[in-house]
Enzyme design. Structure first.
Site, PDB file in Angstrom:
ATOM      1  N   ASP A 220      -6.821   4.342  -4.964  1.00 16.10           N
ATOM      2  CA  ASP A 220      -7.526   4.171  -3.689  1.00 16.10           C
ATOM      3  C   ASP A 220      -8.197   5.530  -3.429  1.00 16.10           C
ATOM      4  O   ASP A 220      -8.380   6.299  -4.382  1.00 16.10           O
ATOM      5  CB  ASP A 220      -6.526   3.784  -2.580  1.00 16.10           C
ATOM      6  CG  ASP A 220      -7.206   3.216  -1.333  1.00 16.10           C
ATOM      7  OD1 ASP A 220      -7.506   2.023  -1.323  1.00 16.10           O
ATOM      8  OD2 ASP A 220      -7.460   3.984  -0.374  1.00 16.10           O
TER       9      ASP A 220
ATOM     10  N   LYS B  40       0.849  -1.195   0.000  1.00 14.92           N
ATOM     11  CA  LYS B  40       0.000   0.000   0.000  1.00 14.92           C
ATOM     12  C   LYS B  40       0.873   1.229   0.000  1.00 14.92           C
ATOM     13  O   LYS B  40       1.998   1.196   0.519  1.00 14.92           O
ATOM     14  CB  LYS B  40      -0.871   0.024   1.256  1.00 14.92           C
ATOM     15  CG  LYS B  40      -2.086   0.897   1.114  1.00 14.92           C
ATOM     16  CD  LYS B  40      -3.177   0.156   0.386  1.00 14.92           C
ATOM     17  CE  LYS B  40      -4.370   1.040   0.103  1.00 14.92           C
ATOM     18  NZ  LYS B  40      -5.516   0.213  -0.314  1.00 14.92           N
TER      19      LYS B  40
HETATM   20  N1  GLU Z   1      -7.182   0.243  -3.342  1.00 14.82           N
HETATM   21  C1  GLU Z   1      -7.921  -0.949  -3.653  1.00 14.82           C
HETATM   22  C2  GLU Z   1      -7.941  -1.874  -2.460  1.00 14.82           C
HETATM   23  O1  GLU Z   1      -7.999  -1.405  -1.333  1.00 14.82           O
HETATM   24  C3  GLU Z   1      -7.448  -1.586  -4.934  1.00 14.82           C
HETATM   25  C4  GLU Z   1      -5.994  -1.943  -4.987  1.00 14.82           C
HETATM   26  C5  GLU Z   1      -5.512  -2.399  -6.373  1.00 14.82           C
HETATM   27  O2  GLU Z   1      -6.288  -2.412  -7.299  1.00 14.82           O
HETATM   28  O3  GLU Z   1      -4.334  -2.737  -6.441  1.00 14.82           O
HETATM   29  O4  GLU Z   1      -7.973  -3.070  -2.558  1.00 14.82           O
END
Ligand code: GLU
Length: 449
Positions: free
Chosen positions: A166, A126
């Site tokens: 996100d 993340k």
């Molecule tokens: N931000 C999204 C999540 O919390 C998607 C992450 C992504 O597509 O890599 O899963």
């Protein structure tokens, strides 16, 4: 309680005492793993839990950029590369003032289990920044994204770490970051980011995937309970990308979403947020950068705005928090339980405090945990990676069918994992156990990683 689990939680509480969100997720996940840890004493011998709660790498960096008036700003950037046992690090980038190391670590930890649940080969990561995109011009957003990527590029790659969007990061921001990555690297590696525009390797259905996936999961829960989605009223929070996908798919399947919410309060629309015009307006609200729920009630006379309030005070059959972490506390949980609703389906990452979560579960509501419910977003990101590797792009029908299959499977595997541990239909523990097992086995097989 298993002594090993308690010992590890105690260590995290001491070592990371300044990281409340991270401690919260570690407590929630580890406690639910008790049946598995009891069964596998070798995990303790190999310090598996201690390894799992330690990110493989944390990158923190300075982001310097200039606003439209030429004034210089400095923000903090992060990438937490949490676990690469089953694939390259994968997870979104969040731009929001609440971003700090604790939030990044909690999201990276959750992402590891979530990605494992999708059955696709993706590790957990993340990233983000405490940059506030609200009210910023397009030029400012672009310069910020370029400055952010100017540092991040050296840590990522299609086989290393694949970021996506996100909160505060959508297709526009991913586009600017991709442009800067390509410019620095001098290679066309479009698998380095997902959630891209369609013309340069983005997948169809990626924008809708989190919300659609959540409703597919909800539908599986309802089927399991011999119930139906038709005619159900749903209270949601947020009005961003996730809420938008939920509102669309829920209306398509015959349910009615009656609220949306923002930092200023919430709107209640008894006619339902069910038309294309209303769904399109949600997109407008998001891109306006005003961050105001009230705009919806100003636009649609059927809706009433409740300033400074949360939507959980409204009665509904199903509650689906779609905004951000810890938006549902004890008082909200009490209203939800008092409404007589049977289903509480988390969509945002960790939207419920642990106290509120256990209260809702103990009162007998079926709870869908966010790491399973919202996994459709990252699942379609995984499908975008596959398409980029193949240098092909799949049709809407193909991606949607795969998404549906993945969500059905996540529900099935979570229910099965809980059942096998004698926990009944406990989807919260089931998702943690199913997600954990695959990562744990891979880590053991790879030696002391
Ligand atoms: N931000 C999204 C999540 O919390 C998607 C992450 C992504 O597509 O890599 O899963």
């Amino acid at each position: 309680m298993n002594a090993y689990i308690e010992e590890v939680i105690e260590k995290v509480r001491k070592k990371d005492s300044h990281e409340p969100e991270f401690i919260q997720t570690v407590e929630e996940v580890l406690r639910s793993l008790e049946p598995v840890i009891d069964k596998h004493p070798e995990y303790q011998k190999m310090s598996l839990l201690e390894r799992m709660i330690e990110p493989e790498r944390v990158i923190e960096f300075r982001v310097t950029w200039a606003d439209d008036n030429g004034k210089t700003h400095v923000n903090r950037g992060y990438r937490v590369q949490f676990n690469s046992a089953i694939g390259p690090y994968k997870g979104g980038i969040r731009f929001a003032t609440h971003v700090n190391l604790s939030v990044m670590k909690f999201l990276g930890f959750e992402q590891t289990f979530k990605n494992s649940l999708t059955s696709l080969p993706m590790g957990g990561g993340k990233g983000g920044s405490d940059f506030d995109p609200n009210g910023r011009s397009d030029g400012e957003i672009m310069r910020f994204c370029q400055a952010f990527m100017t540092e991040l590029y050296r840590h990522i790659g299609p086989n290393t770490d694949v970021p996506a969007g996100d909160i505060g990061v959508g297709a526009r921001e991913v586009g600017y970051m991709f442009g800067q990555y390509k410019r620095i690297r001098g290679n066309y590696e479009n698998g380095v980011l997902t959630g891209k525009g369609r013309s340069f390797g983005g997948s169809v259905i990626r924008p809708e995937a989190t919300g659609f996936g959540a409703v597919y999961y909800l539908n599986e829960v309802l089927k399991h309970q011999k119930d139906t989605i038709k005619g159900k009223t749903i209270v949601i929070s947020g009005f961003g990308n996730v809420a938008w996908g939920v509102a669309q798919k829920a209306s398509e399947l015959g349910a009615k979403v009656v609220t949306l919410a923002g930092p200023d309060g919430y709107c209640y629309d008894p006619e339902g947020i069910s038309t294309k015009e209303k769904h399109d307006y949600m997109v407008e609200m998001r891109i306006s950068g005003r961050n105001r729920a009230q705009d919806y009630a100003d636009r649609f006379p059927s809706a009433k705005f409740f300033p400074g309030k949360k939507p959980w005070e409204q009665k509904a059959d199903i509650y689906m928090p779609c905004a951000f972490q810890n938006e549902v506390g004890m008082a909200d949980a009490e209203s939800i339980v008092a409404s007589g609703a049977k289903y509480y389906i988390e969509v945002a990452n960790m939207p419920t405090t642990n106290e509120a979560l256990y209260y809702i579960m103990n009162k007998g509501l079926v709870v869908g945990p966010s790491k399973a419910v919202n996994a459709g977003g990252v699942a379609v990101s995984g499908l975008e990676m596959s398409q980029n590797s193949l240098r092909l792009s799949w049709s809407e029908q193909e991606v949607d069918e795969r998404l549906l299959t993945i969500m059905v499977n996540i529900h099935k595997e979570s229910a099965k994992a809980a059942e096998e541990c004698g926990l009944g239909y406990n989807l919260v523990a089931g998702a943690n156990i199913a997600g954990f097992k695959k990562v744990a086995d891979a880590m053991i097989a790879q030696g002391l990683v």
